[in-house]
Write a protein that holds these residues in place. Sequence first.
Motif, PDB file in Angstrom:
ATOM      1  N   TRP A 198       0.221 -11.882 -14.193  1.00  0.00           N
ATOM      2  CA  TRP A 198       0.057 -10.634 -13.452  1.00  0.00           C
ATOM      3  C   TRP A 198      -1.009  -9.765 -14.104  1.00  0.00           C
ATOM      4  O   TRP A 198      -0.950  -9.501 -15.302  1.00  0.00           O
ATOM      5  CB  TRP A 198       1.386  -9.895 -13.397  1.00  0.00           C
ATOM      6  CG  TRP A 198       1.615  -9.117 -12.141  1.00  0.00           C
ATOM      7  CD1 TRP A 198       1.754  -7.768 -12.029  1.00  0.00           C
ATOM      8  CD2 TRP A 198       1.757  -9.646 -10.822  1.00  0.00           C
ATOM      9  NE1 TRP A 198       1.970  -7.421 -10.714  1.00  0.00           N
ATOM     10  CE2 TRP A 198       1.983  -8.556  -9.952  1.00  0.00           C
ATOM     11  CE3 TRP A 198       1.706 -10.932 -10.286  1.00  0.00           C
ATOM     12  CZ2 TRP A 198       2.154  -8.712  -8.583  1.00  0.00           C
ATOM     13  CZ3 TRP A 198       1.885 -11.089  -8.924  1.00  0.00           C
ATOM     14  CH2 TRP A 198       2.102  -9.992  -8.090  1.00  0.00           C
ATOM     15  N   LEU A 243      -2.874  -6.128 -13.493  1.00  0.00           N
ATOM     16  CA  LEU A 243      -2.906  -4.880 -12.724  1.00  0.00           C
ATOM     17  C   LEU A 243      -4.134  -4.035 -13.020  1.00  0.00           C
ATOM     18  O   LEU A 243      -4.188  -2.863 -12.639  1.00  0.00           O
ATOM     19  CB  LEU A 243      -1.640  -4.061 -13.032  1.00  0.00           C
ATOM     20  CG  LEU A 243      -0.317  -4.674 -12.568  1.00  0.00           C
ATOM     21  CD1 LEU A 243       0.851  -3.908 -13.166  1.00  0.00           C
ATOM     22  CD2 LEU A 243      -0.218  -4.692 -11.052  1.00  0.00           C
ATOM     23  N   ILE A 287      -5.669  -2.036 -10.047  1.00  0.00           N
ATOM     24  CA  ILE A 287      -4.811  -1.341  -9.103  1.00  0.00           C
ATOM     25  C   ILE A 287      -5.169   0.136  -8.952  1.00  0.00           C
ATOM     26  O   ILE A 287      -5.191   0.679  -7.842  1.00  0.00           O
ATOM     27  CB  ILE A 287      -3.325  -1.499  -9.498  1.00  0.00           C
ATOM     28  CG1 ILE A 287      -2.829  -2.879  -9.085  1.00  0.00           C
ATOM     29  CG2 ILE A 287      -2.458  -0.430  -8.860  1.00  0.00           C
ATOM     30  CD1 ILE A 287      -2.753  -3.086  -7.573  1.00  0.00           C
ATOM     31  N   ARG A 291      -2.768  -4.153  -2.796  1.00  0.00           N
ATOM     32  CA  ARG A 291      -3.892  -5.087  -2.810  1.00  0.00           C
ATOM     33  C   ARG A 291      -4.134  -5.679  -1.418  1.00  0.00           C
ATOM     34  O   ARG A 291      -5.282  -5.900  -1.027  1.00  0.00           O
ATOM     35  CB  ARG A 291      -3.618  -6.188  -3.840  1.00  0.00           C
ATOM     36  CG  ARG A 291      -4.758  -7.167  -4.101  1.00  0.00           C
ATOM     37  CD  ARG A 291      -6.042  -6.523  -4.554  1.00  0.00           C
ATOM     38  NE  ARG A 291      -5.965  -5.685  -5.742  1.00  0.00           N
ATOM     39  CZ  ARG A 291      -6.053  -6.122  -7.000  1.00  0.00           C
ATOM     40  NH1 ARG A 291      -6.196  -7.421  -7.241  1.00  0.00           N
ATOM     41  NH2 ARG A 291      -6.007  -5.287  -8.011  1.00  0.00           N
ATOM     42  N   ALA A 314       6.822  -5.041  -8.406  1.00  0.00           N
ATOM     43  CA  ALA A 314       5.572  -5.795  -8.273  1.00  0.00           C
ATOM     44  C   ALA A 314       5.155  -5.921  -6.810  1.00  0.00           C
ATOM     45  O   ALA A 314       3.963  -6.078  -6.507  1.00  0.00           O
ATOM     46  CB  ALA A 314       5.722  -7.178  -8.896  1.00  0.00           C
ATOM     47  N   LEU A 331       2.906  -0.509 -11.158  1.00  0.00           N
ATOM     48  CA  LEU A 331       1.488  -0.369 -10.838  1.00  0.00           C
ATOM     49  C   LEU A 331       0.619  -0.079 -12.053  1.00  0.00           C
ATOM     50  O   LEU A 331      -0.575   0.168 -11.913  1.00  0.00           O
ATOM     51  CB  LEU A 331       1.301   0.752  -9.801  1.00  0.00           C
ATOM     52  CG  LEU A 331       2.050   0.553  -8.482  1.00  0.00           C
ATOM     53  CD1 LEU A 331       1.893   1.781  -7.590  1.00  0.00           C
ATOM     54  CD2 LEU A 331       1.563  -0.690  -7.760  1.00  0.00           C
ATOM     55  N   ARG A 332       1.227  -0.114 -13.224  1.00  0.00           N
ATOM     56  CA  ARG A 332       0.478   0.167 -14.440  1.00  0.00           C
ATOM     57  C   ARG A 332       0.615  -0.999 -15.416  1.00  0.00           C
ATOM     58  O   ARG A 332       1.703  -1.538 -15.601  1.00  0.00           O
ATOM     59  CB  ARG A 332       1.032   1.427 -15.096  1.00  0.00           C
ATOM     60  CG  ARG A 332       0.678   2.700 -14.365  1.00  0.00           C
ATOM     61  CD  ARG A 332      -0.594   3.306 -14.892  1.00  0.00           C
ATOM     62  NE  ARG A 332      -0.400   3.787 -16.268  1.00  0.00           N
ATOM     63  CZ  ARG A 332      -1.381   4.007 -17.129  1.00  0.00           C
ATOM     64  NH1 ARG A 332      -2.618   3.786 -16.782  1.00  0.00           N
ATOM     65  NH2 ARG A 332      -1.122   4.460 -18.339  1.00  0.00           N
ATOM     66  N   PRO A 333      -0.495  -1.410 -16.057  1.00  0.00           N
ATOM     67  CA  PRO A 333      -0.387  -2.434 -17.098  1.00  0.00           C
ATOM     68  C   PRO A 333       0.456  -1.926 -18.259  1.00  0.00           C
ATOM     69  O   PRO A 333       0.658  -0.717 -18.428  1.00  0.00           O
ATOM     70  CB  PRO A 333      -1.847  -2.641 -17.542  1.00  0.00           C
ATOM     71  CG  PRO A 333      -2.682  -2.073 -16.446  1.00  0.00           C
ATOM     72  CD  PRO A 333      -1.869  -0.957 -15.847  1.00  0.00           C
ATOM     73  N   ALA A 341       2.471  -3.487  -5.800  1.00  0.00           N
ATOM     74  CA  ALA A 341       1.096  -3.871  -6.140  1.00  0.00           C
ATOM     75  C   ALA A 341       0.525  -4.811  -5.091  1.00  0.00           C
ATOM     76  O   ALA A 341      -0.652  -4.706  -4.723  1.00  0.00           O
ATOM     77  CB  ALA A 341       1.072  -4.531  -7.517  1.00  0.00           C
ATOM     78  N   LEU A 367      -1.467 -11.813  -9.101  1.00  0.00           N
ATOM     79  CA  LEU A 367      -1.500 -10.790  -8.059  1.00  0.00           C
ATOM     80  C   LEU A 367      -2.440 -11.198  -6.928  1.00  0.00           C
ATOM     81  O   LEU A 367      -2.097 -11.080  -5.743  1.00  0.00           O
ATOM     82  CB  LEU A 367      -1.928  -9.451  -8.658  1.00  0.00           C
ATOM     83  CG  LEU A 367      -2.150  -8.293  -7.669  1.00  0.00           C
ATOM     84  CD1 LEU A 367      -0.921  -8.049  -6.815  1.00  0.00           C
ATOM     85  CD2 LEU A 367      -2.546  -7.019  -8.431  1.00  0.00           C
TER      86      LEU A 367
END
Length: 305
Positions: free
Chosen positions: A228, A230, A233, A132, A125, A151-153, A128, A99
Amino acid sequence: MAVRLDAATPARPGQPDWSVKGKTWPNSDHSEFWRLDRTAWHIQRAGDGPVALLIHGTGAATHSWAGLLPRLAETHAVIAMDLPGQGFTRPAPGFIPSLDQMTQAVGALLRALDIQPCVAIGHSAGAAIALRLTAKGYILPSALVSLNGALRPFPGIMRHLAPGIAKTLTFGGVAANVFANAARDRRRVERLLEQTGGAPDDTYIGHYQGLLECSAHVSSTLSMMANWDLSGIERDLGALDVPIRFIAGANDQAISPAEAPRLAQLAQSGTAVRLTGLGHLAHEQDPAEVMIAIDDILRHTSPAT
């Protein structure tokens, strides 16, 4: 300094070949090729007015915006790019598609081209990356749009296992070659897209097949998944003082549509919209409906200063 190229960088084995696929690529008349440092970029620009930035999701490319780009170009100067390692953008040697590195690469390109978006729209993705970019100060948009944003792991143990699985699949490029060979069967590609909550029309399926047949594109996609992270985020989200619209397809099988209202509550100025009958690829299934969902926030944006 960014240097405009007369043509796409010649494809190496396993890479999508613009000289072949570019003949039918959506909005190809708006395509440009640039070199910045050691990255060879494919971007598309159309329209005039305040700048709208489009960032596609993992495994896709600029074709994902085939229906939305011309609609946005009626009122905005639109820029979209293939992310490094995806589509026709050739990454610098040793590039790791995390990211932060994706954000740095896109941010450097925008600065080199002196582009300052008033609105950034990211799918999956790409949402995100848009967040960022804003959090790191690369862009100063008046609004952000998360379209089925990833936007969430992963929850629980999958948060740790999923990247490891992707890294294992990436090792040696074997999985990428196997997947690329399997993608020659159009029906397999169609089933894969259907599993996201509904496949787009045949034109999109054909472009996805053309990309997924290329082992380099697949390998980069797996590497992006493997690297990746996150974890920061939600912190970025809470710190941003900018209107954010979270659009979710009600049939999205990749990202739970319940995430949109939850994330909207975390943002300082967030709103959530659910699109009935559409899945993860909502903007490909029905670009007109997605345009309606973002039109209100577009009317309230102004060029960044």
